[in-house]
Each structure stands twice: as C-alpha cells, then as structure tokens.
Design an enzyme around this catalytic site. Structure first.
Site: not given
Ligand code: UT7
Length: 324
Positions: A114, A281, A251
C-alpha cells in the site's frame, strides 16, 4: 541550477463494475452499516474477468499523458507500483510500455504494497535528480479483488481495483521550499511486522497466488501513529509544518485512520482528499487515484503544498511533500 521533479499530468482509471456494500450483506455476516462506520467505505470497483492490472495501468497512463499534453515517446522511464502483477514476470511496467506503443527508455515495477506509490514517487524523483530520466510516468495499479478470500469478512469488504498515474518532469527550481515539484521524502520499513499483513502464497513458497491476510486492528494501531510521524518528518526536513499544508492526500484505507492522521497534523478535514468511500482500499493505486480525482474536482492549484502518505504490508510506510 536545482532540478525538481514537477507533476505535469495526472490521470486514473476505474473498472466499470461498481460493488456497493449492500452486495456483501447477502453473502457474509456483515452490513453496510458496519462497513461504513468502521471504514468509511461505501462502494468499490472490481475488474472484469480477464481485465488485468496492466490494462488498468495503461488506461491511467493514457489519461495522465493526455493531461500532460505528451506522447508515450516523450517518457524516459515508467515505474509501476503494484503487488498484484498480471504475471510473476515480466513487470507490469514493461507491459504498459508496450501497451503505450513505446520502445524508448526503460520500465520496471516497485513493490511496497500500500506504500508502493510513495516509494515509486521517491524512486522516480531519484531518476530525475540523477539525470537518468527527464520525464517519468509513475503509476499505481492494483487488482486486489484477485487476492481476496471471499469468506473472510474482515478483509474482503475493504479492497477495490483501480489505477492512477502521474507524469513527473524535470524542471529548474531555485532550490528552496517555494519550488514546484517534489521537495522531500521520508521512507521506512520494519520487516518484524510482516505477519500483520501478508499474502499466504507466492512463487518461492507454495507456488500459489494466495489470499490477503490481515490483523486489521494491529495495522490500524501502527497506521495512526506512523503516518502522522512520517508526514511530520518529511515536512520538517524542509522546515515546514502541518499548518503549511494545503492538501493531505493520504492512502485511502480507512476514513478513521485518515481523520486521526489529519488531526495529529493539525489539519481540518476540508484540507484532506477523501476517496475511500467510492474506491475502497486500492493499495498502491489509492494515492494517484485520489490526486487525479482531486484535480478533476478543481481542488489542486499550482503552488499548493501537497503531502502524500501511506502504510502497508512489510510494514512499509512513508510520505512525500510536493508543491503542485
Ligand atoms: O492498506 C494497508 C493498511 N491497512 C489498513 O490500514 C487497515 C487498517 N485496519 C482497519 O482499517 C481496521 O482495523 C478494520 C476496518 C480492518 C477493522 O476495524 P476494527 O475497528 O479494527 O475492528 P476489529 O478488527 O477490531 O473487529 C471488531 C469486530 C470483530 O468482532 P468481535 O471480535 O468484536 O466480536 C470482528 O469480527 O468487528 C468484526 N468484524 C466485522 N463485523 C461485520 C470484522 N469485519 C467485519 C465485517 N462486518 N465486515
């Protein structure tokens, strides 16, 4: 005489097919509300079957050449940032060269996931400053839809396909920060974090293309600290601060990361180019896509101070400061 690499043209291409968040609702345990509120993403484009990264890159390159008022024969070097090449080799860049009908100069790919466009831009600036090229086409092009695990809701809703390109051209400057063109760069990587974001396939490991794997919340944590830091360092190298910035073109991974970074730089969101809602992304393509969209929207004017920054797999991250 001080040579600077000035942006002479910019262009982009997005595949025709648009996929709204709602399309994932029937297939996965997810919702438009979750995707929108956690990432800012509303829709993304996916390449058609048989439409490859080089095809997107060629269309973006043609648009940038047109914007610059140049022909392919005017370009001395083509640098493509991509992690999703058509083939293991040859490079996407050589396919772009052939696709544009050019046999002049040289072409190669840069792979920093990225952060690829930030690395490619810095690399192209080096080609110009060292006199190896006068005009360089710098392209970010990706088809991340090809490396998604469609059963993994935590990644497959995040990414999209697309390409953006800029034409950099050598121009005389005075050697101070009022010059147009690239003014400073700051690049980093730390391979200890490689397991936070990787693809579980490759030529030398299992011979497969593999799927993207990400510990999103860990990458998020690194992003919100490292992006503001690298932007600050790049500005500091030329004695500037966030207050001097006209446009932050980050980005486009997550609107929460973008607003946290802008906040740390003391920039209101009115001075940030945001395209993540429409593109998702697109990895190395996201910054040149955002630059091209911002130009189309009439946001970028000659003399504007622009900061681009990105982080991704590696981890690899960095920022470039340029005057439009
Ligand atoms: O481009 C390269 C660099 N990449 C990035 O910059 C991405 C960086 N990370 C992010 O943007 C975020 O961390 C994400 C958008 C990927 C995830 O958001 P988050 O607020 O960090 O959520 P999380 O991974 O901590 O997950 C929170 C909850 C989890 O459920 P539990 O364990 O709390 O029950 C996940 O299973 O959200 C759940 N979850 C979803 N729920 C509904 C993860 N994906 C989904 C989904 N729909 N698509």
């Amino acid at each position: 005489m001080n040579i600077r690499s000035v942006v002479r043209g910019v262009g982009h291409y997005l595949p025709e097919r648009i996929v709204e968040n709602a399309e994932f609702e029937g297939k996965l345990d997810t919702s438009d509300e979750w995707i929108r509120s956690r990432t800012g993403i509303e829709r993304r484009h996916f390449a058609a079957e048989g439409e490859m990264t080089s095809h997107l890159a060629i269309k973006a390159a043609e648009a940038a050449l047109k914007d610059a008022g140049l022909q392919a024969a005017d370009i001395d070097a083509i640098v493509v940032a991509t992690s999703t090449p058509d083939f293991t080799f040859p490079s996407v860049a050589t396919m772009v060269q052939a696709g544009l009908g050019s046999t002049h100069g040289f072409a190669y790919d840069v792979q920093a996931v990225c952060a690829g466009f930030v690395f490619a831009l810095t690399n192209a600036n080096g080609l110009i400053l060292s006199g190896q090229a006068e005009r360089v086409l710098v392209i970010g092009a990706e088809t991340f839809s090809r490396i998604m695990d469609w059963e993994d809701r935590s990644t497959c809703v995040l990414f999209g396909d697309g390409a953006g390109a800029v034409v950099l051209e050598a121009a005389e400057g005075r050697g101070n920060r009022d010059d147009r063109g690239i003014l400073s760069s700051d690049l980093h990587s730390d391979g200890r974090y490689r397991e936070l974001l990787y693809v579980d396939g490759g030529v030398s490991s299992n011979g497969k293309a593999g799927h993207l794997r990400m510990q999103g919340n860990q990458v998020f944590r690194h992003a919100v600290t490292k992006l503001a830091q690298t932007a600050h360092t790049a500005l500091d190298k030329i004695g500037l601060t966030g207050a001097d910035v006209d446009w932050l073109v980050p980005h486009q991974a997550n609107s929460r990361i973008i607003s946290a970074t802008a906040d740390k730089m003391g920039l209101p969101m009115e001075r940030v180019v945001l395209t993540v809602q429409d593109h998702g992304n697109t990895s190395a393509a996201s910054i040149p896509l955002a630059l091209s969209v911002a130009k189309e929207q009439g946001k970028l004017h000659a003399g504007n101070l622009v900061v681009v920054e990105a982080i991704g797999g590696g981890l690899a991250w960095g920022a470039v400061v340029l005057r439009w």
